[in-house]
Enzyme design. Structure first.
Site, PDB file in Angstrom:
ATOM      1  N   GLY A 212       0.910  -1.067   0.097  1.00  0.00           N
ATOM      2  CA  GLY A 212       0.320   0.042  -0.140  1.00  0.00           C
ATOM      3  C   GLY A 212       0.823   1.262   0.098  1.00  0.00           C
ATOM      4  N   ASN A 213       0.094   2.286   0.181  1.00  0.00           N
ATOM      5  CA  ASN A 213       1.110   3.676   0.358  1.00  0.00           C
ATOM      6  C   ASN A 213       0.454   4.527   1.572  1.00  0.00           C
ATOM      7  OD1 ASN A 213      -0.930   5.665  -0.906  1.00  0.00           O
ATOM      8  ND2 ASN A 213      -0.544   4.212  -2.603  1.00  0.00           N
TER       9      ASN A 213
END
Ligand code: CTP
Length: 403
Positions: A212-213
């Site tokens: 993810g980020n």
């Protein structure tokens, strides 16, 4: 969420028996998320007490140019009050006050405020049926409407005199609905659909892990709010985020991965007039997703990744008349890279965030952006809250689309 949410509502009360209903009206304004201040004519205090209204509005109630009880009399500034208001609603509006409004009298604070106010003014007449029908009253209605003031028509029913006919002030609930519809009907994006992407995407590695980020989704959610506040019907396609939003004009479509987001954007894109893609979409996703949790059987683990589809580029290719906005997060050669993306993805506008700017980027509450349009016009902004950046962006879109 009501379109009145966050608005500064100035309620002007004049001396009619319907003034007793303004307690309910103030409550409804507060319930819809508005800030309320009340200005009364001196005679209206015989019908409802300032204490009731100040308690409900959570603000002092003003009715004279100075505070009489105050030994160091303080000037109640009608100009400030008029400028504070986003809308000025005079309810009930008596024949006497309307006649004075129509003729520029300013012998009380309410009237002086009316003459100073630059915001939209609404008036809800209330009087006995014969007064309501009188040519003089009709002339006041016409004159006020010719000034651009909006009349909230009285209804028919039993009047304080015991007579039955036209002249009853619209019910508080109906005044709220009237205002909401009127404001919405005049908004520049009314009837337009806007698609927005927000947040990160999560790319599954196995049933429990993902790539993810740090995108919070805040920028996209603020853009959704700003669009809805201009009357747009919003489709907000968002990756996993803690942001919450509740607005009758915003339809939230939650997604997880870049592929889910791609599918949903393509499902809606043909139906919208404007698309703003602010999501931080993963550029790579695991080539294989393990059906079972990966066990730590060795010291190292190699994951093979493949490119995700570029959602923005894909709609840029097929777009017809849609106004398309993308975001670019750059660390160097910012302008050059952003212009390159604008052209490559066939955008109308790109919003550039530079990671070199303090307070910009995707985690915090602020952002510092530059807009670049497809005529290479560059507009730089100061550091602002994400809500303000969203408003700037929507104003630019309205300007460019002549909506
Ligand atoms: N975008 C998208 N789909 C992707 C990747 C990005 O829709 N798979 C959109 C983003 O929402 C944003 C813009 O494209 O509006 C960002 O473009 P991109 O080329 O990904 O810029 P960067 O993320 O800054 O990437 P790069 O590493 O190429 O600089």
């Amino acid at each position: 969420m009501s379109i009145l949410s966050g608005k500064n509502v100035l309620l002007g009360i004049t001396a009619g028996i319907a003034a007793y209903k303004t307690a309910a009206l103030v409550r409804l304004f507060i319930k819809s998320g508005a800030q309320v201040k009340v200005v009364m004519t001196p005679a209206s205090k015989d019908f409802i007490t300032p204490l009731t209204l100040s308690t409900l509005s959570k603000n002092p109630v003003l009715s004279s140019f100075t505070n009489e009880d105050d030994t160091d009399a303080v000037w109640n500034n009608h100009v400030d009050l008029g400028l504070w208001a986003d809308i000025f609603v005079i309810a009930p509006a008596t024949a006497n006050t309307m006649s004075k409004m129509a003729n520029g009298s300013s012998d009380n604070l309410l009237l002086a405020t009316y003459l100073s106010a630059k915001c939209p003014v609404y008036f809800a007449p209330a009087m006995d049926l014969d007064m309501y029908k009188h040519n003089s009253t009709k002339a006041s209605f016409d004159k006020l409407q010719s000034f651009g003031n909006v009349m909230i028509p009285a209804t028919s029913g039993e009047l304080a005199s015991g007579l039955v006919g036209e002249g009853r002030m619209a019910e508080p609930e109906d005044i709220i609905t009237f205002l909401e519809n009127d404001i919405l009907g005049k908004l520049p994006l009314k009837g337009k659909k806007v698609l927005i992407t927000a947040g990160p995407t999560y790319e599954a590695i196995d049933p429990v892990r993902f790539i993810g980020n740090h995108s919070s989704g805040k920028m996209g959610f603020e853009i959704a709010k700003a669009s809805a506040n201009l009357g747009a019907e919003v489709i907000l396609i968002t990756g996993p985020t803690h942001q919450k939003i509740s607005h009758s004009l915003i339809n939230v479509v939650p997604v997880t991965s870049a592929e889910d987001m791609y599918q949903q954007v393509h499902k809606y894109f043909d139906t919208v007039a404007i698309a703003i893609l602010s999501a931080a979409v993963a550029d790579f996703t695991p080539k294989e997703v393990s059906a079972k949790k990966i066990k730590k059987t060795s010291d190292t683990l190699k994951l093979e990744l493949k490119r995700t589809k570029d959602i923005l580029a894909s709609i840029g290719e097929t777009k017809k008349n849609q106004f398309l906005v993308g975001f670019a997060l750059e660390t160097h050669n910012e302008l050059e890279n952003a212009i390159g993306k604008l052209k490559k993805k066939n955008l109308n506008l790109i919003v550039l965030n530079s990671l070199q700017d303090k307070g910009a980027g995707f985690k915090g509450d602020t952002n510092k952006v530059t807009f670049i349009d497809n005529k290479s016009t560059v507009t730089e902004f100061q550091l602002k809250s994400k809500a303000e950046v969203a408003e700037d962006l929507l104003n630019e879109i309205v300007k460019q689309t002549h909506a």
